[in-house]
Enzyme design. Structure first.
Site, PDB file in Angstrom:
ATOM      1  N   ARG A 169       1.312   1.645   8.036  1.00  0.00           N
ATOM      2  CA  ARG A 169       0.195   1.561   7.089  1.00  0.00           C
ATOM      3  C   ARG A 169      -0.105   2.898   6.414  1.00  0.00           C
ATOM      4  O   ARG A 169      -1.263   3.222   6.122  1.00  0.00           O
ATOM      5  CB  ARG A 169      -1.058   1.029   7.778  1.00  0.00           C
ATOM      6  N   SER A 220      -8.184  -6.003   7.658  1.00  0.00           N
ATOM      7  CA  SER A 220      -8.202  -5.261   8.924  1.00  0.00           C
ATOM      8  C   SER A 220      -8.889  -3.917   8.728  1.00  0.00           C
ATOM      9  O   SER A 220      -8.496  -3.129   7.860  1.00  0.00           O
ATOM     10  CB  SER A 220      -6.772  -5.039   9.431  1.00  0.00           C
ATOM     11  N   GLU A 290      -7.902   1.747   8.873  1.00  0.00           N
ATOM     12  CA  GLU A 290      -6.903   1.250   7.923  1.00  0.00           C
ATOM     13  C   GLU A 290      -7.502   1.192   6.524  1.00  0.00           C
ATOM     14  O   GLU A 290      -6.795   1.389   5.536  1.00  0.00           O
ATOM     15  CB  GLU A 290      -6.402  -0.137   8.336  1.00  0.00           C
TER      16      GLU A 290
END
Length: 306
Positions: A169, A220, A290
């Protein structure tokens, strides 16, 4: 700026309307880029004028301050994409504002495989390249051939996937914000059948509906720590259903925070800090964000990021 951008330039724009979480203050100014060329021209002008800006695509994975955003918000609506099914391997080229899920569904109609994992991702191609978006064990690092980049110092360049230095990510561009802008990307596909691709996509969609909550959210909130899942840690810390103001840790999936009527970005941030502190106290694990925060945040919030 009005002399440069004319009627394209809007002022005091409520940004909550352009984010997945439906929270956030106003942007001082907004420009809408309808093509990669408009995006490039706008960015070059703003760099030359030394005017700060942020680029907003689908508004997923971002938390905009209640105080809003100073400078210019560029709303990326550069959405053109071209499928090259005759090539070996087949590819799809897409401007950075194109919706990744829409592209995946279009490819399924053509019997082209490679983006089934992206069918349920609400973001844009540019956002996916920037943050190495992924699902179901696949991600952009395994899909991207090259990205067309506008670099502040070097101008327009084609960066091969390796140059983006992908990690979980994250990417070189995410680690060096403000250095470059993504204009478009070229993605690798493979030939299959419409039935097979559609069946795989439907399975992924069904899995998402079973495991992820509906409603307004950023997706998320935290990255999964090595060898574990952020959602599991939050749940085991007894935080499912925890609510601050108008934002709640989802009872369905604890790594999703749902915004209800009256929610604010401050509610989100206070809940994020509470959850992260509780997981740290319970398991000794510091959850890494994130999502990204955008806009004018106070010093206290900035310190609590560390």
């Amino acid at each position: 700026m009005h002399s440069l951008f004319g009627e394209r330039l809007r002022q005091d724009v409520p940004l909550a309307n352009y984010t997945a979480a439906r929270v956030g203050g106003k942007g001082d100014f907004m420009l809408i880029a309808q093509s990669a060329e408009e995006l490039e021209t706008s960015v070059r002008h703003l760099w030359n004028l030394e005017i700060p800006f942020v680029i907003l695509g689908s508004g997923a994975n971002v938390l905009i301050s209640d105080r809003g955003v100073r400078g210019v918000v560029i709303l990326n609506r550069a959405q053109r994409f071209d499928i090259h099914a005759e090539q070996d391997p087949p590819t799809v080229w897409a401007e950075s504002g194109a919706n990744l899920g829409l592209i995946a569904r279009t490819l399924a109609h053509h019997g082209l495989s490679g983006l089934e994992w992206a069918a349920t991702i609400p973001g844009t191609v540019g956002g996916a390249i920037y943050g190495n978006a992924g699902a179901h064990g696949q991600d952009m690092a395994g899909t991207l051939i090259l990205a067309e980049i506008l670099h502040r110092e070097y101008g327009k360049e084609n960066w091969l996937c390796e140059r983006l230095e992908y990690g979980y990510r994250t990417s070189y561009l995410k680690k060096h914000p403000g250095e470059a802008v993504i204009l478009s990307g070229l993605l690798r596909l493979s030939k299959s059948t419409r039935e097979n691709v559609q069946a795989q996509m439907e399975a992924f969609v069904a899995y998402r509906k079973r495991t992820q909550p509906p409603g307004a959210s950023m997706g998320s909130v935290f990255k999964n720590p090595p060898g574990d899942y952020a959602g599991r840690l939050i749940e085991q810390a007894g935080l499912k259903g925890t609510r601050i103001g108008g934002v709640e840790v989802s009872p369905i999936h604890a790594n999703f925070f749902i915004a209800y009527e009256g929610a604010t970005s401050s509610d989100y941030w206070r809940l994020i800090c509470l959850v992260r502190q509780k997981v740290l106290e319970t398991f000794g694990i510091h959850l890494e964000l994130e999502i990204e925060r955008i806009g004018d945040w106070d010093d206290e919030s900035a310190i609590s990021l560390s």
